[in-house]
Design an enzyme around this catalytic site. Structure first.
Site, PDB file in Angstrom:
ATOM      1  N   SER A 412       0.942  -1.220  -0.046  1.00 51.35           N
ATOM      2  CA  SER A 412       0.076   0.084   0.021  1.00 51.35           C
ATOM      3  C   SER A 412       0.909   1.318  -0.022  1.00 51.35           C
ATOM      4  O   SER A 412       0.642   2.195  -0.860  1.00 51.35           O
ATOM      5  CB  SER A 412      -0.975  -0.074   1.381  1.00 51.35           C
ATOM      6  OG  SER A 412      -1.887  -0.932   0.966  1.00 51.35           O
ATOM      7  N   SER A 536      -2.477  -8.185  -6.454  1.00 46.32           N
ATOM      8  CA  SER A 536      -2.093  -7.107  -5.430  1.00 46.32           C
ATOM      9  C   SER A 536      -3.290  -6.260  -4.940  1.00 46.32           C
ATOM     10  O   SER A 536      -3.765  -5.729  -4.094  1.00 46.32           O
ATOM     11  CB  SER A 536      -0.782  -6.445  -5.746  1.00 46.32           C
ATOM     12  OG  SER A 536      -0.713  -6.021  -7.051  1.00 46.32           O
ATOM     13  N   ASN A 539      -6.003  -7.949  -3.097  1.00 49.41           N
ATOM     14  CA  ASN A 539      -5.615  -8.583  -1.615  1.00 49.41           C
ATOM     15  C   ASN A 539      -4.614  -7.739  -0.920  1.00 49.41           C
ATOM     16  O   ASN A 539      -4.638  -7.884   0.489  1.00 49.41           O
ATOM     17  CB  ASN A 539      -5.237 -10.004  -1.748  1.00 49.41           C
ATOM     18  CG  ASN A 539      -6.094 -10.863  -2.508  1.00 49.41           C
ATOM     19  OD1 ASN A 539      -7.190 -10.922  -2.017  1.00 49.41           O
ATOM     20  ND2 ASN A 539      -5.746 -11.194  -3.868  1.00 49.41           N
ATOM     21  N   TYR A 540      -3.945  -6.739  -1.463  1.00 50.56           N
ATOM     22  CA  TYR A 540      -2.929  -6.082  -0.548  1.00 50.56           C
ATOM     23  C   TYR A 540      -2.699  -4.808  -0.790  1.00 50.56           C
ATOM     24  O   TYR A 540      -2.220  -3.841   0.255  1.00 50.56           O
ATOM     25  CB  TYR A 540      -1.513  -6.643  -0.990  1.00 50.56           C
ATOM     26  CG  TYR A 540      -1.007  -7.994  -0.960  1.00 50.56           C
ATOM     27  CD1 TYR A 540      -0.731  -8.366   0.454  1.00 50.56           C
ATOM     28  CD2 TYR A 540      -1.216  -9.030  -1.677  1.00 50.56           C
ATOM     29  CE1 TYR A 540      -0.377  -9.709   0.572  1.00 50.56           C
ATOM     30  CE2 TYR A 540      -0.961 -10.287  -1.593  1.00 50.56           C
ATOM     31  CZ  TYR A 540      -0.560 -10.705  -0.298  1.00 50.56           C
ATOM     32  OH  TYR A 540      -0.414 -12.185  -0.076  1.00 50.56           O
ATOM     33  N   LEU A 541      -3.742  -3.963  -1.570  1.00 54.17           N
ATOM     34  CA  LEU A 541      -3.528  -2.613  -1.743  1.00 54.17           C
ATOM     35  C   LEU A 541      -4.828  -1.932  -0.981  1.00 54.17           C
ATOM     36  O   LEU A 541      -6.195  -2.422  -1.522  1.00 54.17           O
ATOM     37  CB  LEU A 541      -3.488  -2.224  -3.199  1.00 54.17           C
ATOM     38  CG  LEU A 541      -2.233  -2.587  -4.012  1.00 54.17           C
ATOM     39  CD1 LEU A 541      -2.430  -2.286  -5.313  1.00 54.17           C
ATOM     40  CD2 LEU A 541      -1.357  -2.088  -3.567  1.00 54.17           C
TER      41      LEU A 541
END
Length: 582
Positions: A412, A536, A539-541
């Site tokens: 992020s 990403s 799930n990750y940002l």
């Protein structure tokens, strides 16, 4: 004044969410629980339909009629005949072994070699079926669409605490052949048909339990309100538990998503302290502490996964940070003009290769030399460390901290920083979207989210290049017409010729914009051919970063998130301000 009002409103929304979470935790000290859950159960894969009589299987050059069970498994191989999997020795070996288990004793005694089996006729039949589906009439397609909508309406929703919630995957996966990633040792094995007797149903005691299909019964009916799955079963290949869950857009999923990103934001406040601590630990007298500190440095700097222990031979030889072996790294005191370079080469999650040359701090380098002393290539690099020890330490550093939180935090933060650096305020929308994708790509590279180039990549690029060439010709024609109109206006000097010049100018500008959009699209597609951006992004940002960026630069949110993704991140779209900082 309007901005202040927005900020106050946003603060109140966050405070309300927080108080709701605290209220839930006070009422349900073990986390989110539901009171009532009712659903219709899963939709099973349709039963196998035997092949028509004119579709033949050949063994050793002769037609052979297979039993129903053996024929069904043979069709799985036939459907994959053109795929490279069916040429791999381990795939063929595993398939043949499992296929023989489905044969009659007579078939077993006859079919002793896979190389003598001819699935060509079967394969041609399935290709013809695929083509026939493509050529279906509108009426036939509409009929299928209506049936899917009927199933969705009946099975695709549940009732949870007076809310109608969408279910993500209400259909049970049909039987087939396991593929796995990379050179998975179990590829080619038979994924068996899931039956009602394999299924555990989860619902509330006072709900109507979904009836099993006639002549069958459920394995178990549970009333566990501490979990959010509706249906579960154990698959036969690796013994992992599969679930039917709520759709990502559901209330509970949104709350969990929000909590995940809030945990990563909490890490932001204490990450400098954690980094200072693990740097101090590099000098510890205790080897265990040194190894833990170096591993944490890699998890932080390189976004490596922690890694989990596996039984030998059970799955592909994949590793994470804690399970790295000596053979997975090489140390270079100097390489390509840089000092203290570590060269990584190992298979990560889903057998995706992680290869990277990274300059590290001198003390990390010296510690790695120490860890590798008197060890064989197959020995553990961090022999005093495992995921349990690391996770316990992370929990001591910050409540809720895991290796994945570091990935979420670093992903992020990287997106936010890249968007600031790459976004040009003067760019048009396609160019700004290219900048966004480049920022997302930086995150995907950090997280090692790779993919194989699509099979149709070269063809689609050729088609796109043809469009670009045609647009360039169109632009050249438009410019010639503009030049001619200007010359004509000089001679005539009347209002009609002036209007013609303005019209031709606008046409040139419009075609120039269309050409630029196509060229940006080509650049984006080329740069993305081996990078998986969606992993990403989903799930990750922190989605609030993307939403804030869209609001700031006037980018329609649908240019970044499709309909399903917008449903998943509805909470973020409602909350994010254009000056949001992760």
């Amino acid at each position: 004044e309007l901005k202040k009002t927005k900020q106050v409103f946003f603060f109140l929304v966050q405070a309300s969410l927080l108080s709701f979470r605290l209220w839930e935790e006070e009422r349900y000290p073990e986390g989110i629980k539901w009171k009532f859950l009712e659903h219709k159960g899963p939709v099973f894969a349709p039963p196998y339909e035997p092949l028509p009589e004119n579709v033949k299987f050949y063994y050793d050059g002769k037609v052979m009629k297979l039993s129903t069970k053996a024929e069904e498994v043979a069709t799985f191989f036939a459907k994959m005949l053109d795929h490279e999997y069916t040429t791999k020795e381990i795939f063929r070996k595993n398939f043949f072994k499992d296929w023989r288990k489905e044969m009659t004793s007579e078939e077993k005694s006859t079919i002793t070699s896979l190389s003598k089996c001819d699935f060509t006729h079967m394969s041609q039949y399935f290709k013809a079926q695929t083509e026939a589906r493509k050529q279906m009439s509108k009426e036939e397609k509409q009929k299928i669409k209506e049936e899917n909508e009927r199933l969705l309406k009946e099975y695709g929703y549940c009732v949870m605490d007076n809310h109608k919630e969408r279910i993500a995957n209400f259909k049970i996966e049909p039987p087939g052949l396991f593929r796995g990633r990379g050179n998975h040792p179990k590829m080619g094995m038979l994924k068996r048909r899931i039956m009602p007797e394999d299924i555990i149903i989860n619902c509330s005691k006072d709900s109507k339990v979904p009836p099993p299909p006639p002549g069958h019964k459920w394995k178990e009916v549970r009333h566990d309100n501490k979990v959010t799955w509706l249906v579960s079963w154990t698959e036969n290949i690796q013994g992992s538990i599969k679930y039917i869950m709520l759709n990502p857009s559901s209330r509970i999923k949104g709350e969990k998503d929000w909590q995940k990103y809030e945990t990563a934001r909490r890490l932001k406040k204490c990450v400098d302290k954690i980094r200072n601590q693990y740097r101090e630990d590099w000098k510890s007298k205790e080897m265990k502490v040194r190894q833990r500190a170096v591993a944490l440095y890699f998890i932080d700097k390189l976004a490596l996964r922690a890694g989990n222990e596996k039984e030998e031979g059970e799955t592909a030889d994949t590793v994470g940070c804690c399970s790295l072996r000596v053979e997975h790294i090489k140390l270079h005191p100097e390489l390509d003009g840089q000092e203290y370079v570590v060269e990584f080469d190992f298979l990560g999650k889903d057998s995706i290769r992680y290869y990277n040359k990274v300059p590290v701090e001198k003390r990390v380098f010296k510690n790695l030399q120490l860890f590798m002393e008197n060890k064989q290539p197959e020995d553990d690099l961090f022999d005093r460390l495992n995921t349990s020890i690391l996770n316990k330490h992370l929990q001591d550093l910050m409540e809720g901290l895991t290796a994945k939180v570091f990935r979420t935090y670093n992903a992020s933060i990287t997106l936010q920083q890249q968007l600031k650096e790459l976004t040009n305020p003067d760019d048009n929308i396609p160019a700004k979207i290219l900048s966004y994708n480049r920022a997302n790509r930086a995150v995907a590279i950090l997280c090692n989210h790779q993919r194989a180039p699509p099979k149709t990549f070269e063809k689609s690029m050729m088609n796109l290049q043809s469009k670009i060439d045609a647009k360039k010709e169109q632009l050249a024609d438009a410019r010639r017409e503009l030049k001619s109109a200007k010359a004509d206006a000089k001679v005539r000097r009347d209002e009609k010729s002036k209007k013609a010049v303005e019209s031709k100018k606008k046409a040139v500008q419009r075609i120039e914009e269309q050409l630029m959009k196509l060229e940006v699209q080509a650049t984006d597609r080329e740069e993305n051919k081996q990078i998986a951006l969606s992993t990403s992004k989903l799930n990750y940002l922190d989605p609030r970063i993307s939403v804030a960026w869209c609001k700031k630069w006037g980018i329609p949110i649908e240019k970044i998130y499709n309909k399903t993704q917008r449903e998943k991140f509805a909470w973020a779209i409602d909350m994010a301000e254009e000056d949001y900082e992760f």
